[in-house]
Scaffold this motif. Structure first.
Motif, PDB file in Angstrom:
ATOM      1  N   MET A 346      -4.924  -6.413  -2.806  1.00 44.20           N
ATOM      2  CA  MET A 346      -3.908  -7.145  -2.038  1.00 44.20           C
ATOM      3  C   MET A 346      -3.752  -8.576  -2.539  1.00 44.20           C
ATOM      4  SD  MET A 346      -4.912  -5.846   1.776  1.00 44.20           S
ATOM      5  CE  MET A 346      -5.032  -4.099   2.138  1.00 44.20           C
ATOM      6  N   GLN A 347      -4.855  -9.227  -2.852  1.00 42.81           N
ATOM      7  CA  GLN A 347      -4.762 -10.589  -3.369  1.00 42.81           C
ATOM      8  C   GLN A 347      -4.091 -10.618  -4.731  1.00 42.81           C
ATOM      9  OE1 GLN A 347      -8.506 -13.059  -2.424  1.00 42.81           O
ATOM     10  NE2 GLN A 347      -9.138 -10.957  -2.024  1.00 42.81           N
ATOM     11  N   GLN A 348      -4.398  -9.652  -5.567  1.00 43.56           N
ATOM     12  CA  GLN A 348      -3.740  -9.564  -6.866  1.00 43.56           C
ATOM     13  C   GLN A 348      -2.244  -9.317  -6.702  1.00 43.56           C
ATOM     14  OE1 GLN A 348      -6.192  -6.387  -8.313  1.00 43.56           O
ATOM     15  NE2 GLN A 348      -8.002  -7.726  -8.294  1.00 43.56           N
ATOM     16  N   GLY A 349      -1.889  -8.472  -5.731  1.00 44.99           N
ATOM     17  CA  GLY A 349      -0.476  -8.218  -5.468  1.00 44.99           C
ATOM     18  C   GLY A 349       0.249  -9.451  -4.974  1.00 44.99           C
ATOM     19  N   LEU A 350      -0.406 -10.246  -4.141  1.00 45.68           N
ATOM     20  CA  LEU A 350       0.201 -11.499  -3.681  1.00 45.68           C
ATOM     21  C   LEU A 350       0.483 -12.427  -4.856  1.00 45.68           C
ATOM     22  CD1 LEU A 350      -1.852 -12.243  -0.436  1.00 45.68           C
ATOM     23  CD2 LEU A 350       0.612 -11.852  -0.573  1.00 45.68           C
ATOM     24  N   LEU A 351      -0.472 -12.563  -5.758  1.00 43.74           N
ATOM     25  CA  LEU A 351      -0.240 -13.401  -6.936  1.00 43.74           C
ATOM     26  C   LEU A 351       0.891 -12.854  -7.792  1.00 43.74           C
ATOM     27  CD1 LEU A 351      -3.698 -14.551  -8.349  1.00 43.74           C
ATOM     28  CD2 LEU A 351      -2.043 -15.837  -7.011  1.00 43.74           C
ATOM     29  N   ASP A 352       0.945 -11.534  -7.919  1.00 45.24           N
ATOM     30  CA  ASP A 352       2.015 -10.918  -8.701  1.00 45.24           C
ATOM     31  C   ASP A 352       3.389 -11.290  -8.160  1.00 45.24           C
ATOM     32  OD1 ASP A 352       0.280  -9.688 -10.438  1.00 45.24           O
ATOM     33  OD2 ASP A 352       0.167  -7.842  -9.284  1.00 45.24           O
ATOM     34  N   HIS A 353       3.507 -11.344  -6.838  1.00 42.01           N
ATOM     35  CA  HIS A 353       4.808 -11.655  -6.246  1.00 42.01           C
ATOM     36  C   HIS A 353       5.114 -13.142  -6.311  1.00 42.01           C
ATOM     37  CE1 HIS A 353       8.216 -10.593  -3.563  1.00 42.01           C
ATOM     38  NE2 HIS A 353       8.120 -11.879  -3.255  1.00 42.01           N
ATOM     39  N   LEU A 354       4.106 -13.974  -6.118  1.00 41.82           N
ATOM     40  CA  LEU A 354       4.336 -15.407  -5.999  1.00 41.82           C
ATOM     41  C   LEU A 354       4.484 -16.122  -7.337  1.00 41.82           C
ATOM     42  CD1 LEU A 354       1.676 -16.130  -3.220  1.00 41.82           C
ATOM     43  CD2 LEU A 354       4.164 -16.139  -2.914  1.00 41.82           C
ATOM     44  N   ARG A 418       7.361 -16.922   4.211  1.00 36.38           N
ATOM     45  CA  ARG A 418       8.536 -17.697   3.791  1.00 36.38           C
ATOM     46  C   ARG A 418       8.798 -17.530   2.298  1.00 36.38           C
ATOM     47  NH1 ARG A 418       6.798 -21.940   5.461  1.00 36.38           N
ATOM     48  NH2 ARG A 418       6.159 -23.063   3.592  1.00 36.38           N
ATOM     49  N   LEU A 419       7.740 -17.597   1.499  1.00 34.34           N
ATOM     50  CA  LEU A 419       7.900 -17.484   0.053  1.00 34.34           C
ATOM     51  C   LEU A 419       8.290 -16.074  -0.373  1.00 34.34           C
ATOM     52  CD1 LEU A 419       4.767 -19.564  -1.013  1.00 34.34           C
ATOM     53  CD2 LEU A 419       7.157 -20.255  -1.277  1.00 34.34           C
ATOM     54  N   MET A 420       7.764 -15.074   0.345  1.00 32.99           N
ATOM     55  CA  MET A 420       8.028 -13.691  -0.047  1.00 32.99           C
ATOM     56  C   MET A 420       9.332 -13.164   0.529  1.00 32.99           C
ATOM     57  SD  MET A 420       4.137 -12.173   0.199  1.00 32.99           S
ATOM     58  CE  MET A 420       4.537 -10.585  -0.524  1.00 32.99           C
ATOM     59  N   SER A 421      10.022 -13.978   1.310  1.00 32.93           N
ATOM     60  CA  SER A 421      11.330 -13.560   1.811  1.00 32.93           C
ATOM     61  C   SER A 421      12.394 -13.656   0.737  1.00 32.93           C
ATOM     62  CB  SER A 421      11.742 -14.416   3.006  1.00 32.93           C
ATOM     63  OG  SER A 421      11.879 -15.781   2.621  1.00 32.93           O
ATOM     64  N   THR A 422      12.083 -14.371  -0.366  1.00 27.68           N
ATOM     65  CA  THR A 422      12.984 -14.460  -1.510  1.00 27.68           C
ATOM     66  C   THR A 422      12.512 -13.499  -2.585  1.00 27.68           C
ATOM     67  OG1 THR A 422      11.684 -16.260  -2.455  1.00 27.68           O
ATOM     68  CG2 THR A 422      13.531 -16.861  -1.025  1.00 27.68           C
ATOM     69  N   PRO A 423      13.406 -13.057  -3.495  1.00 23.07           N
ATOM     70  CA  PRO A 423      13.010 -12.111  -4.530  1.00 23.07           C
ATOM     71  C   PRO A 423      11.895 -12.681  -5.395  1.00 23.07           C
ATOM     72  CG  PRO A 423      15.395 -12.267  -4.413  1.00 23.07           C
ATOM     73  CD  PRO A 423      14.851 -13.360  -3.546  1.00 23.07           C
ATOM     74  N   ALA A 424      10.947 -11.820  -5.767  1.00 23.66           N
ATOM     75  CA  ALA A 424       9.859 -12.249  -6.642  1.00 23.66           C
ATOM     76  C   ALA A 424      10.412 -12.676  -7.983  1.00 23.66           C
ATOM     77  CB  ALA A 424       8.860 -11.107  -6.835  1.00 23.66           C
ATOM     78  N   PRO A 425       9.894 -13.743  -8.598  1.00 22.66           N
ATOM     79  CA  PRO A 425      10.413 -14.217  -9.859  1.00 22.66           C
ATOM     80  C   PRO A 425      10.269 -13.217 -10.991  1.00 22.66           C
ATOM     81  CG  PRO A 425       8.354 -15.339  -9.302  1.00 22.66           C
ATOM     82  CD  PRO A 425       8.787 -14.558  -8.109  1.00 22.66           C
ATOM     83  N   ALA A 426       9.131 -12.580 -11.094  1.00 23.76           N
ATOM     84  CA  ALA A 426       8.968 -11.562 -12.143  1.00 23.76           C
ATOM     85  C   ALA A 426       7.648 -10.870 -11.967  1.00 23.76           C
ATOM     86  CB  ALA A 426       9.057 -12.194 -13.519  1.00 23.76           C
ATOM     87  N   ALA A 427       7.293 -10.622 -10.740  1.00 22.27           N
ATOM     88  CA  ALA A 427       5.926 -10.197 -10.495  1.00 22.27           C
ATOM     89  C   ALA A 427       5.781  -8.720 -10.193  1.00 22.27           C
ATOM     90  CB  ALA A 427       5.333 -10.988  -9.352  1.00 22.27           C
TER      91      ALA A 427
END
Length: 433
Positions: A346-354, A418-427
């Motif tokens: 889950m933590q790796q997935g959060l970094l992937d999105h952010l 708030r940050l994940m409400s926008t599309p992920a940059p490339a994660a």
């Protein structure tokens, strides 16, 4: 390099292992990383048996872990410039030689500063195999969905190392002694590193190739704006969660070693305890990675780490009683393990999105480094606590560290939402171990 469509579900793992261009580097890297599950514990038991104190042993082991944390980002950047084979061949050989030298120096009666320096140097030159295989997956599997399967299998396999490693360690301890266990760990590092460097995946992988996506203009702009992964919104809070969790990991590992020695009657039983908790983690990782879950990762993370803290508190209570039975400890450790791999994924997935794609490798490298630093701190603290106050308080300390991790994850919820409400940059296509 042609690659199959792995699909989804449990059979996807089988398809990956049948694909030789993926299987050979995967198993080579796995052998090299076997030293991660053997060397720290082997050093801990070796120094403790020679010097008679867990506090001293924890300092030596902590120096090794801190060296890895410091060296990992350095060698990751070196792979980007010089390629994987050159960097990994050099680090695998140097680190294994230094680790063997530390083991020999310990039984030879060398001073503590020498043991600490050799351990730190072995850690500093430790090969960044996890970062290397992440880049290799991007070369082997251009399809993002197949890469996600590969990352999930790799993360779970690493957890299995903490079953195989302690079991192998226990067998070596029963037949010989701790010094041989450390030497075997050094040999695995050298053999696996050399084997991996001979693969096509290693020769064709580099940080720039694996991580750069030239068509992702938004990610490129974000990467230029953020000169470091630490300045990317939300990344620092994920790293803080990992720091608290890894402090608990370090205390837990040392506490289990102490439990085997002082309560269960010998260091050779430590493998049984690690088998239970790492086996549970492997099962949890496979189940979590085999399907899509309705609950978002950011919401699920406090639940899994909260359960982890509660179960550790139960283990502390059991250890606090006189001579707890294995039939009680093993199910509790297995249940605790079920929460570990999903929490890490889950933590790796959060970094992937952010994180933007051009900063993702840096962010994942920082996650690994923070993990090492926290585990080293937890190991050192647990050694002192065991010697001064006993095993009960050492397990309580582990539970407290994981509880702080849960609080950190809860504190980050609104910002992550708030940050994940926008599309992920490339994660979305960059899940990593």
């Amino acid at each position: 390099m042609l690659s199959p469509d792995l699909g989804t579900g449990p059979k996807a793992y089988v398809r990956l292992l049948r694909h030789r261009p993926a299987a050979v580097p995967f198993f080579s890297a796995l052998i090299a990383r076997l030293s991660i599950s053997m060397a720290p514990l082997g050093l801990l038991l070796l120094v403790q048996s020679e010097r008679g104190a867990y506090g001293i042993a924890g300092v030596v082991t902590g120096a090794f872990a801190i060296g890895i944390a410091v060296g990992s980002p350095i060698w990751g950047r070196a792979m980007d410039r010089a390629g994987q084979p050159r960097t990994l061949l050099l680090t695998s050989l140097f680190s294994s030689l230094l680790l063997a030298a530390d083991a020999i120096a310990t039984v030879g009666g060398a001073s503590m500063p020498v043991l600490i320096a050799l351990a730190a140097a072995a850690g500093l030159s430790f090969p960044p195999m996890s970062a290397a295989i992440r880049s290799a997956w991007r070369v082997i599997f251009p399809d993002p969905a197949s890469r996600r399967v590969a990352f999930a299998l790799d993360a779970t396999a690493v957890e299995l190392l903490f079953v195989v490693g302690p079991l192998l360690l226990s067998a070596i301890l029963a037949l010989t002694g701790p010094v041989v266990a450390v030497l075997v760990a050094a040999g695995c590092m050298a053999f696996g590193g050399i084997a991996y460097c001979r693969t096509d995946a290693a020769r064709h992988s580099s940080g720039g190739h694996a991580g750069h996506q030239p068509n992702d203009q938004h990610a490129a702009l974000q990467a230029r704006h953020h000169r470091s992964a630490l300045t990317v919104p939300g990344v620092a809070s994920v790293l803080l969660v990992m720091l608290m969790l890894s402090v608990g990991f370090g205390q837990l590992d040392t506490s289990m070693a102490g439990t085997a020695n002082r309560i269960l009657g010998g260091n050779d039983k430590v493998g049984i305890l690690f088998t239970a908790i790492a086996g549970g983690s492997a099962v949890g990782g496979l189940v979590y990675g085999a399907r899509n879950w309705a609950l978002e990762e950011r919401r699920a993370l406090p639940i899994t780490v909260g359960a982890f803290a509660i179960l550790l508190t139960g283990i502390a209570a059991a250890v606090g009683a006189d001579h707890p039975h294995l039939w009680l400890l093993l199910p509790m450790l297995f249940g605790t393990g079920l929460t570990i791999a999903p929490s890490l994924i889950m933590q790796q997935g959060l970094l992937d999105h952010l994180t933007p794609s051009n900063r993702l490798n840096e962010a994942q490298s920082m996650l690994s480094s923070v993990n090492q630093v926290g585990a080293a701190a937890g190991t050192a603290v647990a050694g002192v606590v065991i010697d001064s106050y006993g095993l009960f308080w050492s397990f309580v300390g582990a539970a407290a560290g994981v509880a702080l991790c849960c609080l950190s994850a809860l504190a980050g919820q609104s910002r992550w939402a708030r940050l994940m409400s926008t599309p992920a940059p490339a994660a979305a296509d960059a899940t990593a171990e």
